[in-house]
Design an enzyme around this catalytic site. Sequence first.
Site, PDB file in Angstrom:
ATOM      1  N   HIS A  72       0.841  -1.196   0.000  1.00  0.00           N
ATOM      2  CA  HIS A  72       0.000   0.000   0.000  1.00  0.00           C
ATOM      3  C   HIS A  72       0.879   1.251   0.000  1.00  0.00           C
ATOM      4  O   HIS A  72       1.719   1.422   0.875  1.00  0.00           O
ATOM      5  CB  HIS A  72      -0.935   0.000   1.215  1.00  0.00           C
ATOM      6  CG  HIS A  72      -2.152  -0.858   1.008  1.00  0.00           C
ATOM      7  ND1 HIS A  72      -3.380  -0.569   1.549  1.00  0.00           N
ATOM      8  CD2 HIS A  72      -2.324  -1.995   0.300  1.00  0.00           C
ATOM      9  CE1 HIS A  72      -4.268  -1.473   1.181  1.00  0.00           C
ATOM     10  NE2 HIS A  72      -3.643  -2.363   0.425  1.00  0.00           N
ATOM     11  N   TYR A 201      -9.545   5.708   6.855  1.00  0.00           N
ATOM     12  CA  TYR A 201      -9.767   6.080   8.262  1.00  0.00           C
ATOM     13  C   TYR A 201     -10.808   7.189   8.266  1.00  0.00           C
ATOM     14  O   TYR A 201     -10.693   8.153   7.517  1.00  0.00           O
ATOM     15  CB  TYR A 201      -8.482   6.615   8.902  1.00  0.00           C
ATOM     16  CG  TYR A 201      -7.413   5.594   9.170  1.00  0.00           C
ATOM     17  CD1 TYR A 201      -6.523   5.197   8.164  1.00  0.00           C
ATOM     18  CD2 TYR A 201      -7.258   5.025  10.432  1.00  0.00           C
ATOM     19  CE1 TYR A 201      -5.515   4.265   8.414  1.00  0.00           C
ATOM     20  CE2 TYR A 201      -6.245   4.099  10.693  1.00  0.00           C
ATOM     21  CZ  TYR A 201      -5.387   3.721   9.681  1.00  0.00           C
ATOM     22  OH  TYR A 201      -4.393   2.810   9.925  1.00  0.00           O
ATOM     23  N   PRO A 293      -5.054   0.786  18.505  1.00  0.00           N
ATOM     24  CA  PRO A 293      -4.686   0.302  17.164  1.00  0.00           C
ATOM     25  C   PRO A 293      -4.775   1.345  16.049  1.00  0.00           C
ATOM     26  O   PRO A 293      -4.416   1.079  14.918  1.00  0.00           O
ATOM     27  CB  PRO A 293      -5.675  -0.837  16.917  1.00  0.00           C
ATOM     28  CG  PRO A 293      -6.756  -0.666  17.898  1.00  0.00           C
ATOM     29  CD  PRO A 293      -6.233   0.115  19.039  1.00  0.00           C
ATOM     30  N   LYS A 297       0.405   0.380  15.194  1.00  0.00           N
ATOM     31  CA  LYS A 297       1.749   0.306  15.771  1.00  0.00           C
ATOM     32  C   LYS A 297       1.950  -0.841  16.748  1.00  0.00           C
ATOM     33  O   LYS A 297       3.064  -1.068  17.230  1.00  0.00           O
ATOM     34  CB  LYS A 297       2.068   1.631  16.504  1.00  0.00           C
ATOM     35  CG  LYS A 297       2.195   2.806  15.575  1.00  0.00           C
ATOM     36  CD  LYS A 297       3.397   2.672  14.665  1.00  0.00           C
ATOM     37  CE  LYS A 297       3.251   3.547  13.441  1.00  0.00           C
ATOM     38  NZ  LYS A 297       3.621   2.839  12.220  1.00  0.00           N
ATOM     39  N   TYR A 385       3.773   6.612  10.090  1.00  0.00           N
ATOM     40  CA  TYR A 385       2.894   5.490   9.717  1.00  0.00           C
ATOM     41  C   TYR A 385       3.692   4.364   9.057  1.00  0.00           C
ATOM     42  O   TYR A 385       3.499   3.180   9.375  1.00  0.00           O
ATOM     43  CB  TYR A 385       1.783   5.973   8.771  1.00  0.00           C
ATOM     44  CG  TYR A 385       0.644   4.971   8.614  1.00  0.00           C
ATOM     45  CD1 TYR A 385       0.664   4.019   7.600  1.00  0.00           C
ATOM     46  CD2 TYR A 385      -0.439   4.966   9.488  1.00  0.00           C
ATOM     47  CE1 TYR A 385      -0.360   3.088   7.460  1.00  0.00           C
ATOM     48  CE2 TYR A 385      -1.469   4.049   9.352  1.00  0.00           C
ATOM     49  CZ  TYR A 385      -1.424   3.116   8.336  1.00  0.00           C
ATOM     50  OH  TYR A 385      -2.433   2.193   8.210  1.00  0.00           O
TER      51      TYR A 385
HETATM   52  P1  FAS Z   1       0.532 -11.411  21.988  1.00  0.00           P
HETATM   53  O1  FAS Z   1      -0.454 -10.981  23.039  1.00  0.00           O
HETATM   54  O2  FAS Z   1       0.103 -11.472  20.564  1.00  0.00           O
HETATM   55  O3  FAS Z   1       1.098 -12.875  22.347  1.00  0.00           O
HETATM   56  C1  FAS Z   1       1.393 -13.219  23.680  1.00  0.00           C
HETATM   57  C2  FAS Z   1       1.315 -14.737  23.783  1.00  0.00           C
HETATM   58  O4  FAS Z   1       1.724 -15.113  25.102  1.00  0.00           O
HETATM   59  C3  FAS Z   1      -0.106 -15.251  23.579  1.00  0.00           C
HETATM   60  O5  FAS Z   1      -0.118 -16.295  22.645  1.00  0.00           O
HETATM   61  C4  FAS Z   1      -0.519 -15.727  24.975  1.00  0.00           C
HETATM   62  O6  FAS Z   1      -1.368 -16.850  24.928  1.00  0.00           O
HETATM   63  C5  FAS Z   1       0.816 -16.083  25.597  1.00  0.00           C
HETATM   64  N1  FAS Z   1       0.827 -15.983  27.062  1.00  0.00           N
HETATM   65  C6  FAS Z   1       0.291 -15.002  27.820  1.00  0.00           C
HETATM   66  N2  FAS Z   1       0.506 -15.250  29.127  1.00  0.00           N
HETATM   67  C7  FAS Z   1       1.202 -16.428  29.187  1.00  0.00           C
HETATM   68  C8  FAS Z   1       1.718 -17.210  30.252  1.00  0.00           C
HETATM   69  N3  FAS Z   1       1.564 -16.824  31.516  1.00  0.00           N
HETATM   70  N4  FAS Z   1       2.375 -18.356  29.950  1.00  0.00           N
HETATM   71  C9  FAS Z   1       2.542 -18.748  28.657  1.00  0.00           C
HETATM   72  N5  FAS Z   1       2.073 -18.043  27.598  1.00  0.00           N
HETATM   73  C10 FAS Z   1       1.410 -16.897  27.869  1.00  0.00           C
HETATM   74  N6  FAS Z   1      -2.192  -4.185  16.601  1.00  0.00           N
HETATM   75  C11 FAS Z   1      -2.266  -3.556  15.409  1.00  0.00           C
HETATM   76  O7  FAS Z   1      -1.240  -3.097  14.908  1.00  0.00           O
HETATM   77  N7  FAS Z   1      -3.495  -3.441  14.760  1.00  0.00           N
HETATM   78  C12 FAS Z   1      -4.655  -3.954  15.292  1.00  0.00           C
HETATM   79  O8  FAS Z   1      -5.719  -3.830  14.710  1.00  0.00           O
HETATM   80  C13 FAS Z   1      -4.599  -4.624  16.528  1.00  0.00           C
HETATM   81  N8  FAS Z   1      -5.734  -5.172  17.086  1.00  0.00           N
HETATM   82  C14 FAS Z   1      -5.646  -5.805  18.312  1.00  0.00           C
HETATM   83  C15 FAS Z   1      -6.797  -6.389  18.926  1.00  0.00           C
HETATM   84  C16 FAS Z   1      -6.701  -7.017  20.174  1.00  0.00           C
HETATM   85  C17 FAS Z   1      -7.933  -7.624  20.826  1.00  0.00           C
HETATM   86  C18 FAS Z   1      -5.455  -7.089  20.838  1.00  0.00           C
HETATM   87  C19 FAS Z   1      -5.332  -7.746  22.201  1.00  0.00           C
HETATM   88  C20 FAS Z   1      -4.315  -6.522  20.244  1.00  0.00           C
HETATM   89  C21 FAS Z   1      -4.409  -5.891  18.970  1.00  0.00           C
HETATM   90  N9  FAS Z   1      -3.290  -5.341  18.346  1.00  0.00           N
HETATM   91  C22 FAS Z   1      -3.336  -4.712  17.147  1.00  0.00           C
HETATM   92  C23 FAS Z   1      -2.008  -5.424  18.939  1.00  0.00           C
HETATM   93  C24 FAS Z   1      -1.486  -6.812  18.657  1.00  0.00           C
HETATM   94  O9  FAS Z   1      -1.357  -6.993  17.273  1.00  0.00           O
HETATM   95  C25 FAS Z   1      -0.188  -6.938  19.411  1.00  0.00           C
HETATM   96  O10 FAS Z   1       0.638  -5.791  19.219  1.00  0.00           O
HETATM   97  C26 FAS Z   1       0.564  -8.177  19.049  1.00  0.00           C
HETATM   98  O11 FAS Z   1      -0.289  -9.270  19.250  1.00  0.00           O
HETATM   99  C27 FAS Z   1       1.804  -8.230  19.920  1.00  0.00           C
HETATM  100  O12 FAS Z   1       2.324  -9.488  19.817  1.00  0.00           O
HETATM  101  P2  FAS Z   1       2.988 -10.208  21.099  1.00  0.00           P
HETATM  102  O13 FAS Z   1       3.903  -9.235  21.765  1.00  0.00           O
HETATM  103  O14 FAS Z   1       3.517 -11.491  20.582  1.00  0.00           O
HETATM  104  O15 FAS Z   1       1.806 -10.433  22.130  1.00  0.00           O
HETATM  105  C1  PHB Z   2      -6.452  -3.896  10.456  1.00  0.00           C
HETATM  106  O1  PHB Z   2      -6.462  -4.146   9.230  1.00  0.00           O
HETATM  107  O2  PHB Z   2      -6.841  -4.715  11.317  1.00  0.00           O
HETATM  108  C2  PHB Z   2      -5.959  -2.543  10.909  1.00  0.00           C
HETATM  109  C3  PHB Z   2      -5.386  -1.673   9.984  1.00  0.00           C
HETATM  110  C4  PHB Z   2      -4.938  -0.430  10.408  1.00  0.00           C
HETATM  111  C5  PHB Z   2      -5.079  -0.063  11.741  1.00  0.00           C
HETATM  112  C6  PHB Z   2      -5.652  -0.947  12.670  1.00  0.00           C
HETATM  113  C7  PHB Z   2      -6.102  -2.193  12.245  1.00  0.00           C
HETATM  114  O3  PHB Z   2      -4.651   1.166  12.144  1.00  0.00           O
END
Ligand code: FAS
Ligand code: PHB
Length: 390
Positions: A72, A201, A293, A297, A385
Amino acid sequence: MRTQVGIIGAGPSGLLMSQLLHRQGIETVVLERHSRDYVLARVRAGVLEHGFADLMREAQVAERMDAEGLIHDGFDIAYEGRRHRIDLKGLTGGNTVIVYGQTEVTKDLYDARDRMDGIVIHGAEDVQPHDIGTEMPFLTYSLNGEEHRVDCDYIVGCDGFHGVSRKSIPRDTLREFEKVYPMGWLGVLSPTPPVSDELIYVNHERGFALCSMRSPELSRYYVQCSADDRVEHWSDEMFWEELKRRLPDDAASTIVTAASTEKTIAPLRSYVAEPMRHGNLFLAGDAAHIVPPTGAKGLNSAASDIFYLYHAMVDHYRKHDDSGLESYSERALARVWKAERFSWWMTRLLHHFPGEDDFDRRIQKIELDYLFSSDAAMKSLAENYVGLPY
Ligand code: FAS
Ligand code: PHB
């Protein structure tokens, strides 16, 4: 069991760390409390910075991303019914982003771990770090009712916001910064072609909306909802109707709708824990920081943590040089805070906050009018971005 680097969490941070280190001959064990299917079922991030993409290539897990990911060059901000394009490529001297879902990133990382016989233990319950202030830290966990221990040189907490690793840092050492926003994002996956080739957005008086995608056949849409809203309050029909009310006319009249295949509400929070190291325990990704989100980032700031820590570990094991480990927390936090600032700024720019007054609304209008009228302002948005340098 003994290994060199014990990693808690098999999300993108933990798997990428394990893959990068293993390729350099550094042994790792990853302990994940959930099943692989559970981890892969989570629908989260969608936009990858070029820095993240380069790290995936270095880890030799980028083949499908480069084949299927969507490059993109820009995105739109819709305000007062008009769409204004932010020309990422033109404003940053050629940098772009890749639209490729976190689910796919995690799948590719798991496949790569399998190919290298990487050790990822699922269903690890009650994972606990021990003796993190000593030269001989270790992890304990239970699996199918049996207790296990992993002796290691270092422990990396990649266990997300609700994990155990951050809580293992003494309370009087940890400094926390937090802002909880009074709204959430109701997100939907729909097996329909995206309404636009690029993301839209939307700042609308009824609230924020975002049109994103996962592929030419799979769309990802969000609408701002109240912080205490619940998914069961939203039928698909209600979601589509509300989204269309917030979209500019050309998008509202052409969007293809269908039954959603996933529907969740994500809370919006800014959070940073300092330091990101205590003894031989290091924190990376959501274990140390969370962003709303809006600026895409979350996953991308996890990537720069992994970049810094991976190179620091290689320097330690290859050159007996610990300078990277010593400077990890300070270096990672410097970039994390820039992601926090940008995410906070973009969230305030595009959302309508409960209780906002006429002055707030006028400032938001002027901020957007200035943004669209100034190359310097758009360049600042664009360089954040696509991702600031590591
Ligand atoms: P994660 O949370 O992905 O992974 C952590 C892992 O550790 C999980 O698999 C968990 O099961 C495990 N774990 C936790 N506690 C443990 C324990 N005690 N013992 C063993 N394992 C354990 N980012 C964006 O850029 N765009 C988005 O749209 C976006 N939407 C999101 C929506 C939600 C609901 C959430 C929660 C986050 C969102 N994020 C988004 C942010 C997301 O993408 C995170 O930045 C990303 O998952 C980070 O990855 P990890 O650091 O690996 O953490
Ligand atoms: C998504 O595609 O899930 C998405 C894209 C951009 C954002 C947040 C989420 O800023």
